[in-house]
Structure formats: structure tokens, C-alpha cells
Design an enzyme around this catalytic site. Structure first.
Site: not given
Ligand code: GLA
Length: 359
Positions: A155, A262
Site C-alpha cells: 500500500e 486478500e
Molecule cells: C490490508 C492489509 C491486510 C489486512 C487488511 C485488513 O489489506 O494488507 O494485512 O490488514 O488490510 O485486515
């Protein structure tokens, strides 16, 4: 006697039904074995709950949901908290499951000591870079050969259209240099690990353009980066099939490996964090919401299969609707239902949609 026989038959039929519910005939990892590692984000605690069985039967890979993040694993400059991450890695390696490492450099969940310098001052650039290197050396070194892919930087790109990099403390103190260095240090610590840049809002064309530009520039400089992680925190309202296809098409043109890192499909709109608690009628998991979610999962996996030459791994962010990071986030008191298994650990319709295809 007759009655007894009847009860026996009825009983065994019931147990068949129950069994077929708890153990779907074909599992996710079997169905996708020729295409993707099927991963799931887990906590060490989940290994001591009934969710463990789902992890073992359905998935071929794991990510530590929090245990490898800098705050939890490196709480003080001179102290590492290895036990939770070790337990996740030991569990996975004992079962031949792949481990994705998550994450080395991220602006969130950082330990307090990291940005503190002399007295009350903020740490200076040289010292911060030294600390990042020491962190990467230790963590990547410890799991060398056991973590097959690392989210090296998470990020770093801004969500604001006019801004390129996120103005995190890493960026404010070091400039963009920390990104390149992090990849170089991770590569030196484990030359066999695949190194990823990971981000969300990847379906937004402006943000996607920035991610691709940054990654291409890093590669042009010879920085060891092997893949892009698409977080895929989606919802039943987006992305559309067109946007999804454009997203995967654009990323695949980089020639890098893609991991879906994710994945979850919230049953709510992605609100801003300050939203008030909505009324019950808005938070109910209605059959309509479930139907749209099922379609969204169908759409997502159809797209993943179409781009399977580029996508190597798909990871769900949590195991079942029993617990998701989206419960209470961003709205306190609100339960979400974003996964393929319900709170009773049974496969949902969306599970069926993901499994219903032939190559
Ligand atoms: C982001 C992070 C993850 C997690 C999500 C929420 O996507 O990369 O590690 O913390 O937020 O759980």
C-alpha cells in the site's frame, strides 16, 4: 423392530446429509490444483478452533493475517515475537502448504519504536533505512526457504488522484527510495523467494495506472520484483465484469506474476470510515444480497480462470463468515458475510459458484 429399523435408516441418511454438508465432495484446492494455490489468511488461534479443519481440507496455502506484520512480530527494536508466526509456518510446512509472507514494509500496524529518533525527534532517514534493513534481514532470514512469496511493500501508492505515493512516514522520511531498497534487501535475505508489491483499490483505473508505472520503473532499474498482489477486497456492488477484465488485462501486460492476495466480497457498499451505524434493514444478509454475492464470486473466478496464465495464487482474507476483519469495520456493530463458508462452517452458494465450471 420395524420402528427401530426405520430409525436406523433415517439416522444414517441424516448422517449422510450432515456429512455431505460438512465435507463437500470436491474441495477448493483439488478443483483448482492445476491453476492456483488456494490460500487463506489465518491466525494462530484459528488453528485451535473448528475452522482448522476447513483450512486443512480446502486450502493449499496460508498467509498469517497479522502475525508477520512489523508491529506484532518486531514490537521492540531488540525484540522479536516469533512464536505466533512460527506456529503458522510450522502448521503449513508440516502439511506441504505454501506460505505467503505478509508483510515487510507497510505504513499501518508499525511498532512505536520504528519512527522514534534521539530524544523527542523523529528518526532520520539513514537510521530508518538501517532499521528497515535489519527488520527484513531478520524476518525473511528466519523463514528462508519456507515462505515462497513475500509482500515486500504494502500500500505505498496514494488513493488520491493527484498524489502518486502515499505520504506515509516511510515516504516522508525516506522518499520513494525505501521501496527499491526493501526489495533489494528482501532478495538478498532469500534469493529464492518471489517478491511482490501488494495493494488495494487495484480496480480503480487511476490507482492501477500508478501501481503499474511504479512496478515498471522498478523493473527497468533492475530491482528484484517478481509479482503484483491484488488485494481484491471487493463487494457485491463492484467491480463490474468489464472493470474486472480490464484490471486483469492491464496487470497481465506487465508480464509479472499476479497473486490475488486478500479476496473477500463484502455484502455492503465500501463506505468511508466515519459512516454512522445503518439501520437493521440495511445490514441484514438477505437472500438478494446472497444471490448477488454468489454472482460476484462466479464472475471473479471466471475472470481468474481466464487469466490463469498470469495468476498463480488466490488467497481468501479469512476462513469463514464466523469471523472476518470486516465484522465491525468500518462500521462498529455490523456483521459482514464476505466468504465462501458460513458461520456454521458450511459451504455457501458462492462456494458452489466458484466450483461450478469445466476447463
Ligand atoms: C490490508 C492489509 C491486510 C489486512 C487488511 C485488513 O489489506 O494488507 O494485512 O490488514 O488490510 O485486515
Amino acid at each position: 423392530m420395524k420402528q427401530h429399523l426405520f430409525m436406523l435408516i433415517a439416522g444414517s441418511m441424516l448422517s449422510l446429509v450432515v456429512q455431505s454438508q460438512t465435507t463437500p465432495a470436491v474441495t477448493l484446492k483439488e478443483k483448482y490444483a492445476s491453476s492456483f494455490t488456494m490460500g487463506v489468511a489465518i491466525s494462530p488461534r484459528a488453528l485451535r478452533t473448528p475452522e482448522r479443519q476447513l483450512i486443512e481440507t480446502q486450502f493449499s496455502g496460508v498467509t498469517a493475517e497479522n502475525a508477520m506484520k512489523m508491529g506484532p512480530i518486531h514490537p521492540r527494536a531488540d525484540r522479536f515475537n516469533w512464536a505466533p508466526a512460527d506456529s503458522v509456518v510450522a502448521f503449513a510446512t508440516a502439511r506441504n502448504m505454501a506460505v505467503r509472507g505478509h508483510t515487510l514494509v507497510w505504513h499501518s500496524q508499525t511498532p512505536d519504536w520504528l519512527f522514534k529518533g534521539e530524544g523527542d525527534q523523529q528518526v532520520i532517514k539513514e537510521e530508518l533505512l538501517k532499521r528497515i534493513k535489519a527488520h527484513i534481514d531478520s524476518v525473511v532470514g528466519r523463514y528462508k526457504g519456507r515462505v515462497f512469496a513475500w509482500d515486500v511493500v504494502n500500500e505505498a501508492i496514494s488513493d488520491q488522484k493527484e498524489e502518486f505515493y502515499r505520504p506515509s512516514l516511510f515516504y516522508q522520511i525516506c522518499g520513494e527510495e525505501y521501496i527499491q531498497k526493501a526489495f533489494e534487501w528482501a532478495h538478498a535475505a532469500d534469493p529464492s523467494a518471489l517478491l511482490f508489491y501488494n495493494d488495494y483499490n487495484e480496480t480503480d483505473p487511476v490507482k492501477r495506472g500508478k501501481i503499474i508505472k511504479m512496478v515498471n520503473e522498478l523493473r527497468a532499474k533492475g530491482v528484484p520484483i517478481h509479482g503484483i498482489g491484488l488485494q481484491a477486497h471487493w463487494s457485491i456492488f463492484s467491480p463490474s465484469a468489464e472493470v474486472l477484465d480490464q484490471t486483469l488485462s492491464d496487470f497481465s501486460k506487465t508480464g509479472l506474476t499476479l497473486h490475488i492476495t486478500e479476496l473477500d466480497v463484502s455484502v455492503y457498499k465500501k463506505e468511508g470510515r466515519r459512516e454512522r451505524i445503518p439501520s437493521d434493514s440495511l445490514t441484514a444478509y438477505t437472500p438478494e444480497r446472497e444471490a448477488i454475492q454468489t454472482e460476484m464470486y462466479q464472475r471473479a473466478f471466471a475472470a481468474f480462470r481466464k487469466y490463469r496464465e498470469f495468476i498463480r495464487s488466490v488467497t481468501f482474507w479469512n476462513i469463514s463468515d464466523r469471523y472476518s476483519w470486516l465484522d465491525n469495520f468500518p462500521i462498529r456493530g455490523r456483521k459482514d458475510h464476505p466468504l465462501l463458508f458460513d458461520a456454521a462452517l458450511q459451504p455457501k452458494k458462492s462456494f458452489g459458484a466458484v466450483m461450478d465450471f469445466k476447463f
